[in-house]
Motif scaffolding. Structure first.
Motif, mmCIF file in Angstrom:
data_model
loop_
_atom_site.group_PDB
_atom_site.id
_atom_site.type_symbol
_atom_site.label_atom_id
_atom_site.label_comp_id
_atom_site.label_asym_id
_atom_site.label_seq_id
_atom_site.Cartn_x
_atom_site.Cartn_y
_atom_site.Cartn_z
ATOM 1 N N GLU A 53 -24.828 15.710 -22.832
ATOM 2 C CA GLU A 53 -24.942 17.120 -22.413
ATOM 3 C C GLU A 53 -25.375 17.163 -20.954
ATOM 4 N N ARG A 160 -27.441 14.677 -12.980
ATOM 5 C CA ARG A 160 -26.163 15.185 -13.505
ATOM 6 C C ARG A 160 -25.912 16.632 -13.060
ATOM 7 N N LYS A 192 -26.866 6.954 -17.073
ATOM 8 C CA LYS A 192 -25.713 7.847 -16.945
ATOM 9 C C LYS A 192 -26.119 9.050 -16.108
HETATM 10 O O1 LIG Z 1 -30.628 5.114 -25.254
HETATM 11 P P1 LIG Z 1 -30.110 6.509 -25.312
HETATM 12 O O2 LIG Z 1 -30.447 7.225 -26.587
HETATM 13 O O3 LIG Z 1 -28.629 6.565 -24.998
HETATM 14 O O4 LIG Z 1 -30.863 7.291 -24.147
HETATM 15 C C1 LIG Z 1 -30.519 7.062 -22.766
HETATM 16 C C2 LIG Z 1 -31.025 8.230 -21.940
HETATM 17 O O5 LIG Z 1 -30.456 9.400 -22.518
HETATM 18 C C3 LIG Z 1 -30.825 10.669 -21.955
HETATM 19 O O6 LIG Z 1 -30.162 10.823 -20.726
HETATM 20 C C4 LIG Z 1 -28.746 10.781 -20.841
HETATM 21 O O7 LIG Z 1 -28.304 11.797 -21.741
HETATM 22 C C5 LIG Z 1 -28.520 13.163 -21.270
HETATM 23 C C6 LIG Z 1 -28.145 14.107 -22.387
HETATM 24 O O8 LIG Z 1 -26.843 13.930 -22.822
HETATM 25 C C7 LIG Z 1 -27.685 13.384 -20.001
HETATM 26 O O9 LIG Z 1 -27.892 14.713 -19.511
HETATM 27 C C8 LIG Z 1 -28.122 12.353 -18.957
HETATM 28 O O10 LIG Z 1 -27.266 12.463 -17.807
HETATM 29 C C9 LIG Z 1 -28.052 10.925 -19.486
HETATM 30 O O11 LIG Z 1 -28.611 10.003 -18.556
HETATM 31 C C10 LIG Z 1 -32.320 10.813 -21.868
HETATM 32 O O12 LIG Z 1 -32.651 11.990 -21.172
HETATM 33 C C11 LIG Z 1 -32.990 9.591 -21.262
HETATM 34 O O13 LIG Z 1 -34.405 9.694 -21.418
HETATM 35 C C12 LIG Z 1 -32.545 8.327 -22.004
HETATM 36 O O14 LIG Z 1 -33.135 7.183 -21.400
#
Ligand SMILES: O=P(O)(O)OC[C@H]1O[C@H](O[C@H]2O[C@H](CO)[C@@H](O)[C@H](O)[C@H]2O)[C@H](O)[C@@H](O)[C@@H]1O
Length: 289
Positions: A53, A160, A192
């Protein structure tokens, strides 16, 4: 090498676009499950249980994934675990199913059997992470869309939602702050559309799933995830595990892939509808320790 190339990478193996789709190899997966007394099911959260998201606060597991996880949790021959970069408390709240094992902060915060254990080196880095987050919060306040997510023992700086022309400025601030305040103890990993700040510590998603395996000796491990941090889990359960990468945009050690979080949902559902029926029948009183 520019400072922005100096993030610590964890992806390994073959380009995931060349990794076979799991749909073409279900016969192999079925074969593995038929020989198993039980299933250790590990899944990533963001990008797997929940689609990616714009706003990092928004994700929730899809209703279908929640249904699947509940069914897996209720089955006596399955041990489900959600293993994420999110903080443990945040992860537990977002999924909210009792009895599931939760691992937060990329493996540094273990919530196994309802307990909480944090890696000692990671815990001692917490004040440093807090100081860096405080500084970045102030410095990035006027760059719209930046989110500083302080998760205790790690942090994620999200860009993002930031105007593309300002992304490099955000990244520069992060590298400078870590350089000045991290005392060499904080690593920067590419996430990401984000930078992940982590203490150098020897626990990761791989050590987490390896620890879970000790509770269910001999059970078939399955792990599904979309991110570079999931590679450690794939590697930890290779060659015995069933490993599924979500996406096609980086190198992966996984044996199989699905194309998207929507397909991940279908695969998890398939495990419930078809996979569970294949597990070896065992005495009613079989249970994990
Ligand atoms: O190990 P995960 O469960 O895949 O978590 C990795 C990170 O995920 C989140 O950030 C990512 O997802 C967000 C929501 O879809 C997106 O907006 C963002 O750009 C991504 O980097 C979460 O906020 C992090 O804390 C996690 O480390």
């Amino acid at each position: 090498m520019s400072e922005h190339d100096s993030t610590v990478g964890t992806a390994s193996g073959e380009p995931s676009a060349e990794t076979p789709l799991v749909w073409d190899h279900l016969a192999e997966v079925r074969g593995r499950l038929r020989q198993a007394e039980g299933l250790l099911f590990g899944t990533d959260f963001d990008g797997t249980l929940s689609p990616i998201e714009e706003n990092p606060e928004a994700p929730e597991p899809t209703a279908e994934n929640l249904r699947s996880l509940r069914t897996l949790q209720d089955h006596p021959q399955v041990r489900p675990a959600v293993i994420s970069g999110r903080g443990l408390a945040d992860l537990r709240e977002r999924v909210g199913i009792e009895g599931v094992d939760y691992i937060g902060n990329h493996g540094l915060e273990l919530g196994i059997d309802g307990q909480r254990e944090t890696h000692a080196d990671a815990a001692s880095a917490e004040p440093k992470i807090a100081e860096i987050c405080g500084t970045l919060g102030r410095q990035l306040d006027d760059i719209e869309g930046t989110v500083v997510e302080n998760k205790g023992v790690t942090a994620t700086i999200h860009y993002r939602m930031v105007d593309r022309e300002q992304v490099e400025t955000v990244r520069e601030h992060v590298f400078e702050a870590v350089d000045e305040l991290g005392d060499g103890e904080v690593e920067i990993h590419d996430g990401k559309e984000s930078l992940e700040l982590r203490p150098a510590a020897d626990w990761d998603k791989g050590s987490a799933i390896a620890q879970l395996q000790e509770h269910v000796d001999g059970w078939q491990p399955v792990y599904i995830g979309d991110d570079t941090t999931d590679e450690a889990a794939f590697e930890a359960i290779t060659p015995n595990g069933i490993t599924v990468h979500v996406g096609d945009n980086h190198e992966t050690a996984a044996d199989y892939r699905v194309r998207s979080s929507a397909e991940a949902e279908v695969f998890i559902r398939w495990l419930v509808t078809d996979g569970l029926a294949l597990l070896e029948t065992v005495d009613d009183n079989v249970s994990a320790t």
